[in-house]
Design a protein around this motif. Structure first.
Motif, mmCIF file in Angstrom:
data_model
loop_
_atom_site.group_PDB
_atom_site.id
_atom_site.type_symbol
_atom_site.label_atom_id
_atom_site.label_comp_id
_atom_site.label_asym_id
_atom_site.label_seq_id
_atom_site.Cartn_x
_atom_site.Cartn_y
_atom_site.Cartn_z
ATOM 1 N N ALA A 1 -8.283 -5.545 -5.060
ATOM 2 C CA ALA A 1 -8.755 -4.766 -3.922
ATOM 3 C C ALA A 1 -8.856 -3.297 -4.293
ATOM 4 C CB ALA A 1 -7.781 -4.932 -2.764
ATOM 5 N N ASN B 1 -10.577 0.545 -2.709
ATOM 6 C CA ASN B 1 -10.816 0.978 -1.335
ATOM 7 C C ASN B 1 -12.286 0.952 -0.934
ATOM 8 O OD1 ASN B 1 -11.736 3.323 -2.406
ATOM 9 N ND2 ASN B 1 -10.297 4.664 -1.345
ATOM 10 N N ASP C 1 -7.220 -1.901 1.433
ATOM 11 C CA ASP C 1 -7.477 -3.298 1.731
ATOM 12 C C ASP C 1 -6.770 -4.339 0.885
ATOM 13 O OD1 ASP C 1 -8.728 -2.615 -0.543
ATOM 14 O OD2 ASP C 1 -10.443 -3.914 -0.226
ATOM 15 N N LEU D 1 -8.981 -10.294 3.921
ATOM 16 C CA LEU D 1 -8.584 -8.957 3.532
ATOM 17 C C LEU D 1 -8.518 -8.071 4.757
ATOM 18 C CD1 LEU D 1 -11.162 -6.725 3.257
ATOM 19 C CD2 LEU D 1 -11.712 -8.252 1.390
ATOM 20 N N THR D 2 -7.636 -7.095 4.694
ATOM 21 C CA THR D 2 -7.566 -6.147 5.795
ATOM 22 C C THR D 2 -8.065 -4.802 5.307
ATOM 23 O OG1 THR D 2 -5.318 -5.414 5.334
ATOM 24 C CG2 THR D 2 -5.554 -7.281 6.826
ATOM 25 N N ILE D 3 -8.672 -4.071 6.212
ATOM 26 C CA ILE D 3 -9.132 -2.725 5.907
ATOM 27 C C ILE D 3 -8.491 -1.822 6.931
ATOM 28 C CG2 ILE D 3 -11.138 -1.202 5.799
ATOM 29 C CD1 ILE D 3 -12.841 -3.620 5.214
ATOM 30 N N CYS E 1 -7.167 6.805 3.168
ATOM 31 C CA CYS E 1 -8.089 5.698 2.940
ATOM 32 C C CYS E 1 -9.531 6.050 3.260
ATOM 33 C CB CYS E 1 -7.639 4.504 3.761
ATOM 34 S SG CYS E 1 -5.913 4.115 3.494
ATOM 35 N N SER F 1 -15.346 -10.818 11.008
ATOM 36 C CA SER F 1 -14.393 -9.708 11.035
ATOM 37 C C SER F 1 -13.748 -9.636 12.410
ATOM 38 C CB SER F 1 -15.071 -8.387 10.677
ATOM 39 O OG SER F 1 -15.932 -7.991 11.704
#
Lengths: 159, 246
Positions: free
Chosen positions: B91, B93, B120, B131-133, B139, B162
């Motif tokens: 991951a 950014n 993420d 995945l998380t953002i 960030c 999402s």
């Protein structure tokens, strides 16, 4: 604007380098449990939970009984942020080095390997944040092991 | 005499128990488990690390002398690495990268998915990647989402869904459940029976959750101020076991 000035001194919140000597940086040892300062990443190995204290070391928790986990020791590793373990060897970043620590006996740990300068480590010239003032780093004062927020008077560096 | 003998037995038992407390034996060929935010991960005889723009490979077959084998430029601002079988999910950014480690010393680029800027971490298996953002100063975005990808074909990951969250960070999965640390709100539990369409099931509040490690029915949570342990044998009724703070 004028109100912010005292005898032409400007005070502003920014960042300042935290210095360490190389000898102090590479001194890895087992210590008695301590409070969390800046709790970081966690790792599970057998019945133990390890938690990084960013830049300071690794807390060791015996979690055999998850109803009653106990901090049993602290492994001092300056500049650390990561951890991974195999065959009782704990790998962590000691500033720019990768070190292997034998944890077969948690109270008498031993550094068994060190690969020097394999990680970028803490930036020696500027803090990790942009758009701020900071105290210019002075290599004569030692290695920069971190950047901390601080009230600065007339800072000369900006990023 | 009998009494003395049994006292002796108790002492021996006690000594053994003490020994267990400090000796981490039986660690032969045992590898531990990290959270989704980890930048170090061990797969078989190799330690993979990510930092800045690079993925590094260390051969750790010999306990006392690791060997630096390889350094590969991946992308910018790499945040985390997650292994699954012969793959590494990396991951950054701005993107998710998938590398094959069929040849463990020379990770091979397979594909990448660009997403909007944000930090993420990823968890994945052979068919799905979550995945998380999250946004915030460091960030560079204000986006806060859980994203779902079909990664059955690792050369061509497909975006599926999402879900808007508050400030999502680490995550973990177990069976039909996905656990997402939504810092500031709580730990969100999703039903992923349909893996490409997570359904909110539960939310655990009361702590500042950052990341999780799931080991059978035990969930170990990284908090901003320590560690918490939960029994997750029943995902609809998660039980807090303890916390270690201070």
């Amino acid at each position: 604007m004028v109100a912010c000035m005292k005898k032409n001194n400007t005070e502003i919140l920014g960042y300042a380098p935290v210095y360490g000597s190389l000898t102090e940086l590479t001194n890895i040892q087992s210590e008695s449990p301590k409070p969390f300062i800046n709790a970081g990443k966690i790792y599970k190995y057998l019945n133990y939970t390890f938690q990084i204290d960013n830049g300071e070391g690794i807390h060791v928790i015996n979690s055999t009984d998850p109803l009653n986990p106990q901090k049993i020791s602290f492994i001092k590793v300056k500049g650390c942020s990561e951890i991974s373990i195999k065959n009782n060897i704990l790998y962590t970043d000691n500033h720019v080095d990768l070190v292997g620590i034998d944890i077969s006996n948690i109270n008498t740990i031993q550094v068994v390997s060190r690969l020097e300068k394999v990680f970028p480590g803490v930036n020696q010239e500027y803090p990790p944040i942009e758009g701020i003032f900071f105290e210019c780093a002075d290599p004569a004062k030692g290695v920069v092991i971190g950047w901390t927020q601080k009230m600065l008077t007339n800072p000369k560096c900006k990023r | 005499m009998k009494k003395i003998l049994s006292l002796f037995a108790v002492i021996i038992l006690f000594m053994t128990a003490c020994d267990k407390n400090t000796s981490v034996s039986n660690g032969n060929n045992t590898t531990g488990q990290g959270g989704s935010l980890a930048r170090f991960t061990i797969v078989n005889n190799y330690l993979y690390t990510v930092d800045g723009n690079y993925l590094s490979v260390f051969d750790i077959s010999n306990n006392n002398s690791p060997v630096y084998k390889n350094k590969i430029q991946v992308g910018f601002n790499i945040e985390a690495v997650f292994p699954f079988e012969n793959k590494l999910f990396i991951a950054s950014n701005t993107a998710m990268y998938i590398y094959s480690i069929t040849n463990p010393q020379s990770p091979q680029f397979e594909s990448q998915v660009q997403h909007l800027t944000g930090c993420d971490p990823i968890v994945a298996n052979d068919s799905v990647a979550y995945l998380t953002i999250h946004g915030g100063n460091r960030c560079g975005s204000q986006l806060n989402q859980l994203q779902v990808y079909n990664v059955t074909n690792i050369e061509n990951p497909i975006f599926k869904k999402s879900i808007e969250l508050t400030n999502p960070m680490g995550l973990g999965m177990k069976g039909d459940n996905l656990f997402v640390c939504d810092n500031g709100t709580g730990l969100r539990v999703f039903d992923i029976t349909n893996k490409y369409n997570p359904i909110p099931l539960n939310i655990i509040t009361g702590e500042s959750f950052v990341d999780v490690i799931i080991s059978d029915n035990l969930m170990i949570c990284m908090l901003t101020n320590g560690v918490a342990y939960f029994d997750i044998s029943n995902p609809s009724n998660i039980i807090k076991l303890s916390t270690v703070k201070n």
